[in-house]
Design a protein around this motif. Structure first.
Motif, mmCIF file in Angstrom:
data_model
loop_
_atom_site.group_PDB
_atom_site.id
_atom_site.type_symbol
_atom_site.label_atom_id
_atom_site.label_comp_id
_atom_site.label_asym_id
_atom_site.label_seq_id
_atom_site.Cartn_x
_atom_site.Cartn_y
_atom_site.Cartn_z
ATOM 1 N N UNK A 123 0.835 -1.207 0.000
ATOM 2 C CA UNK A 123 0.000 0.000 0.000
ATOM 3 C C UNK A 123 0.871 1.258 0.000
ATOM 4 N N UNK A 124 1.909 1.270 0.822
ATOM 5 C CA UNK A 124 2.791 2.451 0.897
ATOM 6 C C UNK A 124 3.475 2.685 -0.440
ATOM 7 N N UNK A 125 4.023 1.643 -1.041
ATOM 8 C CA UNK A 125 4.702 1.793 -2.338
ATOM 9 C C UNK A 125 3.698 2.266 -3.390
ATOM 10 N N UNK A 126 2.507 1.685 -3.369
ATOM 11 C CA UNK A 126 1.489 2.100 -4.337
ATOM 12 C C UNK A 126 1.109 3.560 -4.184
ATOM 13 N N UNK A 127 0.905 3.988 -2.941
ATOM 14 C CA UNK A 127 0.549 5.389 -2.708
ATOM 15 C C UNK A 127 1.693 6.337 -3.045
ATOM 16 N N UNK A 128 2.914 5.938 -2.705
ATOM 17 C CA UNK A 128 4.069 6.787 -3.037
ATOM 18 C C UNK A 128 4.214 6.902 -4.548
ATOM 19 N N UNK A 129 4.078 5.792 -5.244
ATOM 20 C CA UNK A 129 4.204 5.813 -6.697
ATOM 21 C C UNK A 129 3.086 6.660 -7.315
ATOM 22 N N UNK A 130 1.903 6.564 -6.758
ATOM 23 C CA UNK A 130 0.767 7.327 -7.273
ATOM 24 C C UNK A 130 0.981 8.826 -7.082
ATOM 25 N N UNK A 131 1.403 9.208 -5.893
ATOM 26 C CA UNK A 131 1.539 10.630 -5.600
ATOM 27 C C UNK A 131 2.874 11.225 -6.025
ATOM 28 N N UNK A 132 3.876 10.384 -6.250
ATOM 29 C CA UNK A 132 5.193 10.905 -6.643
ATOM 30 C C UNK A 132 5.512 10.607 -8.102
ATOM 31 N N UNK A 156 12.696 3.592 -1.475
ATOM 32 C CA UNK A 156 12.566 2.278 -0.836
ATOM 33 C C UNK A 156 12.776 2.352 0.670
ATOM 34 N N UNK A 157 13.742 3.122 1.127
ATOM 35 C CA UNK A 157 14.001 3.242 2.556
ATOM 36 C C UNK A 157 12.769 3.756 3.294
ATOM 37 N N UNK A 158 12.195 4.864 2.809
ATOM 38 C CA UNK A 158 11.032 5.436 3.486
ATOM 39 C C UNK A 158 9.804 4.543 3.347
ATOM 40 N N UNK A 159 9.722 3.822 2.256
ATOM 41 C CA UNK A 159 8.605 2.888 2.085
ATOM 42 C C UNK A 159 8.681 1.792 3.141
#
Length: 93
Positions: free
Chosen positions: A21-30, A36-39
């Motif tokens: 979910x975090x990677x998906x949201x980061x990819x969507x908004x960024x 990867x570290x923050x994810x």
């Protein structure tokens, strides 16, 4: 042992779901990019907080099992100690 395995597997699944979910949201908004570290850090925090609430029943079952084993071990230790004390008092050398 079963309770430990169940709880651990559920924690791993919860972390992986949080990470997705975090990677998906980061990819969507960024714009398709993510750090990867923050994810991993965010997924760890989210899964830790979520597991506190979601996995309460499994954690309690695991804690009960550990408490039962500790009680049995303590009782066995006390029994051995009492038996040793009786043996020491019966053998006056």
């Amino acid at each position: 042992m079963k309770e430990f395995v169940v709880y651990t597997v559920l924690r791993i699944v919860l972390f992986l779901a949080s990470f997705g979910v975090v990677v998906g949201l980061m990819a969507l908004f960024l714009g398709g990019r993510y750090n990867l570290f923050w994810a991993v850090v965010l997924a760890f925090l989210i899964s830790g907080i979520a597991s506190y609430f979601i996995l309460d029943r499994q954690r309690e079952a695991f804690a009960r099992r550990v408490e039962e084993r500790a009680s049995r071990a303590a009782a066995a230790f006390e029994e051995r100690k009492a038996r040793e004390d009786r043996d020491d008092h019966e053998d006056p050398r």
